[in-house]
Design a protein around this motif. Sequence first.
Motif, PDB file in Angstrom:
ATOM      1  N   LEU A  65     -25.445 -67.947 -47.532  1.00  0.00           N
ATOM      2  CA  LEU A  65     -25.907 -68.261 -46.189  1.00  0.00           C
ATOM      3  C   LEU A  65     -25.184 -69.455 -45.572  1.00  0.00           C
ATOM      4  CD1 LEU A  65     -29.761 -67.745 -46.627  1.00  0.00           C
ATOM      5  CD2 LEU A  65     -28.067 -66.167 -45.675  1.00  0.00           C
ATOM      6  N   ARG A  66     -24.494 -70.228 -46.380  1.00  0.00           N
ATOM      7  CA  ARG A  66     -23.747 -71.353 -45.814  1.00  0.00           C
ATOM      8  C   ARG A  66     -22.536 -70.853 -45.029  1.00  0.00           C
ATOM      9  NH1 ARG A  66     -24.556 -76.261 -46.915  1.00  0.00           N
ATOM     10  NH2 ARG A  66     -22.351 -76.774 -46.649  1.00  0.00           N
ATOM     11  N   ARG A  67     -21.849 -69.888 -45.616  1.00  0.00           N
ATOM     12  CA  ARG A  67     -20.734 -69.259 -44.909  1.00  0.00           C
ATOM     13  C   ARG A  67     -20.349 -67.982 -45.634  1.00  0.00           C
ATOM     14  NH1 ARG A  67     -14.615 -71.790 -44.010  1.00  0.00           N
ATOM     15  NH2 ARG A  67     -13.597 -69.776 -43.668  1.00  0.00           N
ATOM     16  N   SER A  68     -20.088 -66.929 -44.871  1.00  0.00           N
ATOM     17  CA  SER A  68     -19.586 -65.675 -45.453  1.00  0.00           C
ATOM     18  C   SER A  68     -18.644 -65.046 -44.427  1.00  0.00           C
ATOM     19  CB  SER A  68     -20.736 -64.729 -45.815  1.00  0.00           C
ATOM     20  OG  SER A  68     -21.597 -64.522 -44.714  1.00  0.00           O
ATOM     21  N   THR A  69     -17.331 -65.244 -44.626  1.00  0.00           N
ATOM     22  CA  THR A  69     -16.351 -64.823 -43.627  1.00  0.00           C
ATOM     23  C   THR A  69     -15.137 -64.164 -44.269  1.00  0.00           C
ATOM     24  OG1 THR A  69     -15.203 -66.971 -43.665  1.00  0.00           O
ATOM     25  CG2 THR A  69     -16.993 -66.709 -42.071  1.00  0.00           C
ATOM     26  N   VAL A  70     -14.449 -63.364 -43.463  1.00  0.00           N
ATOM     27  CA  VAL A  70     -13.147 -62.804 -43.821  1.00  0.00           C
ATOM     28  C   VAL A  70     -12.197 -63.131 -42.675  1.00  0.00           C
ATOM     29  CG1 VAL A  70     -13.641 -60.539 -42.798  1.00  0.00           C
ATOM     30  CG2 VAL A  70     -11.926 -60.741 -44.619  1.00  0.00           C
ATOM     31  N   SER A  71     -10.922 -63.400 -43.011  1.00  0.00           N
ATOM     32  CA  SER A  71      -9.982 -63.896 -42.000  1.00  0.00           C
ATOM     33  C   SER A  71      -8.626 -63.225 -42.097  1.00  0.00           C
ATOM     34  CB  SER A  71      -9.774 -65.414 -42.164  1.00  0.00           C
ATOM     35  OG  SER A  71     -10.960 -66.134 -42.055  1.00  0.00           O
ATOM     36  N   LEU A  72      -7.938 -63.190 -40.970  1.00  0.00           N
ATOM     37  CA  LEU A  72      -6.511 -62.907 -40.894  1.00  0.00           C
ATOM     38  C   LEU A  72      -5.843 -64.134 -40.289  1.00  0.00           C
ATOM     39  CD1 LEU A  72      -6.294 -59.214 -39.642  1.00  0.00           C
ATOM     40  CD2 LEU A  72      -5.726 -60.076 -41.927  1.00  0.00           C
ATOM     41  N   MET A  73      -4.774 -64.632 -40.949  1.00  0.00           N
ATOM     42  CA  MET A  73      -4.129 -65.877 -40.543  1.00  0.00           C
ATOM     43  C   MET A  73      -2.628 -65.680 -40.420  1.00  0.00           C
ATOM     44  SD  MET A  73      -6.269 -68.188 -43.265  1.00  0.00           S
ATOM     45  CE  MET A  73      -6.238 -66.810 -44.451  1.00  0.00           C
ATOM     46  N   GLY A  74      -2.043 -66.388 -39.474  1.00  0.00           N
ATOM     47  CA  GLY A  74      -0.603 -66.317 -39.281  1.00  0.00           C
ATOM     48  C   GLY A  74      -0.165 -67.313 -38.226  1.00  0.00           C
ATOM     49  N   GLY A  75       1.025 -67.086 -37.688  1.00  0.00           N
ATOM     50  CA  GLY A  75       1.540 -67.973 -36.662  1.00  0.00           C
ATOM     51  C   GLY A  75       0.709 -67.975 -35.400  1.00  0.00           C
ATOM     52  N   PHE A  76      -0.132 -66.956 -35.235  1.00  0.00           N
ATOM     53  CA  PHE A  76      -0.991 -66.851 -34.060  1.00  0.00           C
ATOM     54  C   PHE A  76      -2.269 -67.678 -34.203  1.00  0.00           C
ATOM     55  CE2 PHE A  76      -2.051 -63.537 -37.076  1.00  0.00           C
ATOM     56  CZ  PHE A  76      -3.433 -63.657 -37.193  1.00  0.00           C
ATOM     57  N   GLY A  77      -2.533 -68.192 -35.409  1.00  0.00           N
ATOM     58  CA  GLY A  77      -3.767 -68.913 -35.682  1.00  0.00           C
ATOM     59  C   GLY A  77      -4.597 -68.175 -36.708  1.00  0.00           C
ATOM     60  N   GLU A  78      -5.909 -68.188 -36.552  1.00  0.00           N
ATOM     61  CA  GLU A  78      -6.804 -67.512 -37.491  1.00  0.00           C
ATOM     62  C   GLU A  78      -7.886 -66.754 -36.735  1.00  0.00           C
ATOM     63  OE1 GLU A  78     -10.078 -68.447 -41.051  1.00  0.00           O
ATOM     64  OE2 GLU A  78      -8.854 -70.078 -40.215  1.00  0.00           O
ATOM     65  N   LEU A  79      -8.066 -65.494 -37.105  1.00  0.00           N
ATOM     66  CA  LEU A  79      -9.163 -64.671 -36.613  1.00  0.00           C
ATOM     67  C   LEU A  79     -10.181 -64.570 -37.744  1.00  0.00           C
ATOM     68  CD1 LEU A  79     -10.366 -62.774 -34.437  1.00  0.00           C
ATOM     69  CD2 LEU A  79      -9.137 -60.902 -35.576  1.00  0.00           C
ATOM     70  N   ARG A  80     -11.419 -64.969 -37.480  1.00  0.00           N
ATOM     71  CA  ARG A  80     -12.429 -65.076 -38.536  1.00  0.00           C
ATOM     72  C   ARG A  80     -13.687 -64.312 -38.127  1.00  0.00           C
ATOM     73  NH1 ARG A  80     -14.112 -71.035 -40.347  1.00  0.00           N
ATOM     74  NH2 ARG A  80     -11.877 -71.071 -40.856  1.00  0.00           N
ATOM     75  N   LEU A  81     -14.220 -63.495 -39.045  1.00  0.00           N
ATOM     76  CA  LEU A  81     -15.416 -62.693 -38.797  1.00  0.00           C
ATOM     77  C   LEU A  81     -16.501 -63.033 -39.805  1.00  0.00           C
ATOM     78  CD1 LEU A  81     -13.753 -59.161 -38.376  1.00  0.00           C
ATOM     79  CD2 LEU A  81     -14.130 -60.884 -36.597  1.00  0.00           C
ATOM     80  N   GLY A  82     -17.767 -63.100 -39.341  1.00  0.00           N
ATOM     81  CA  GLY A  82     -18.878 -63.260 -40.264  1.00  0.00           C
ATOM     82  C   GLY A  82     -19.833 -64.371 -39.870  1.00  0.00           C
ATOM     83  N   PHE A 124     -10.845 -64.978 -47.556  1.00  0.00           N
ATOM     84  CA  PHE A 124     -12.293 -64.863 -47.497  1.00  0.00           C
ATOM     85  C   PHE A 124     -12.908 -66.177 -47.960  1.00  0.00           C
ATOM     86  CE2 PHE A 124     -11.608 -64.090 -51.953  1.00  0.00           C
ATOM     87  CZ  PHE A 124     -12.750 -64.565 -52.575  1.00  0.00           C
ATOM     88  N   HIS A 125     -14.156 -66.396 -47.565  1.00  0.00           N
ATOM     89  CA  HIS A 125     -14.892 -67.602 -47.953  1.00  0.00           C
ATOM     90  C   HIS A 125     -16.361 -67.219 -48.064  1.00  0.00           C
ATOM     91  CE1 HIS A 125     -15.296 -72.186 -47.750  1.00  0.00           C
ATOM     92  NE2 HIS A 125     -16.539 -71.755 -47.825  1.00  0.00           N
ATOM     93  N   MET A 126     -16.916 -67.307 -49.280  1.00  0.00           N
ATOM     94  CA  MET A 126     -18.324 -66.987 -49.529  1.00  0.00           C
ATOM     95  C   MET A 126     -18.967 -68.204 -50.181  1.00  0.00           C
ATOM     96  SD  MET A 126     -18.336 -63.820 -48.483  1.00  0.00           S
ATOM     97  CE  MET A 126     -19.875 -63.131 -49.083  1.00  0.00           C
ATOM     98  N   GLU A 127     -19.998 -68.777 -49.529  1.00  0.00           N
ATOM     99  CA  GLU A 127     -20.567 -70.032 -50.000  1.00  0.00           C
ATOM    100  C   GLU A 127     -22.086 -70.019 -49.833  1.00  0.00           C
ATOM    101  OE1 GLU A 127     -20.265 -74.816 -48.902  1.00  0.00           O
ATOM    102  OE2 GLU A 127     -18.705 -73.415 -48.240  1.00  0.00           O
TER     103      GLU A 127
END
Length: 327
Positions: free
Chosen positions: A91-108, A72-75
């Motif tokens: 408001l700069r960034r608020s995301t949650v992610s799943l990461m692995g060999g496939f890359g990164e899926l990021r929401l928010g 996650f990243h909250m800024e």
Amino acid sequence: MKKTLIALAAVAATGAAFAQSSVTLFGNVDMGVRQTKTDGNSLTELTNNLISSSALGFRGVEDLGGGLKAGFHMEGDLAGDVGTSAGLQFLRRSTVSLMGGFGELRLGRDYVPTFWNHTVFDPFGTNGLGSSISMFGGAYAAASGPAGATAVRSNNTIGYFLPAMGGLYGQFQYGIKEVAAGNSASDTAGVRIGYRAGPLDIAVATGYEGTTVAGSNPKRSNIGASYDMGFVKPMFQYTVADRTGGNDVSNLLVGLTAPVGPGLIRASYVVTDVDNVGDGKQFAIGYTYNLSKRTSINANFARITADAGVTTFTKRTGYEVGVRHSF
């Protein structure tokens, strides 16, 4: 003795579990004094964000096993000169992610793909008097016709980032409209593809920007490149914005950074053209003196001349001096 060994084993197992996740508090405070003379009017102010954005945030990663991670990243923005009276909002960034060999899926809420070329391939990034957005952003807002609302970030996004593939990198993003009828500021879509190897970094991006103006669908595309030769790093950036109703905007930047002593020289020249309106030019130079890895003293100078209607002014000369501390 047996109970002691069992207890020690339990503590060790708990420690191993905690070691697989981490949370980091991070931030940046960048403030200084700015003096500008705009169309004959002088202004002195204590301001933020001379060479970087003042911010406070939290980020973390958890190892889920099998090569899969969650993060996650909250800024949020900081206004060091007056404090943040409304309270910290992410408001700069608020995301949650799943990461692995496939890359990164990021929401928010996240940066749009075209923003990255603006900040990565500009010696001044997107902060302070020297940034090219003083011209391009000003032209985009000043010229008549509907402008996009998401030149930097968009709400409600689904993003995908390519995994490590040699020097190739990329980002795909889609913003969910979230309204049953009419236009939405989060109705966005964009892509950025780049290649980074050795001293070379080059990327191209394009995307549609969200807007609440009916019948409008602004589009922005850009390309940027840099080549780090050690003693100097030249940069190039070209951007076009197609606006509904005409008055399209183009922006060309050439610049460089060069290490001198314990610091860094920054310089750029920007030319902006607005169809049916006119053009403008900006020259900027600055120096960052590093007191440590986290603290620096910064000074920038910039001068803009533009035709009426290209920006909200025709002449502006300014300088700023300040301190930045990161943690």
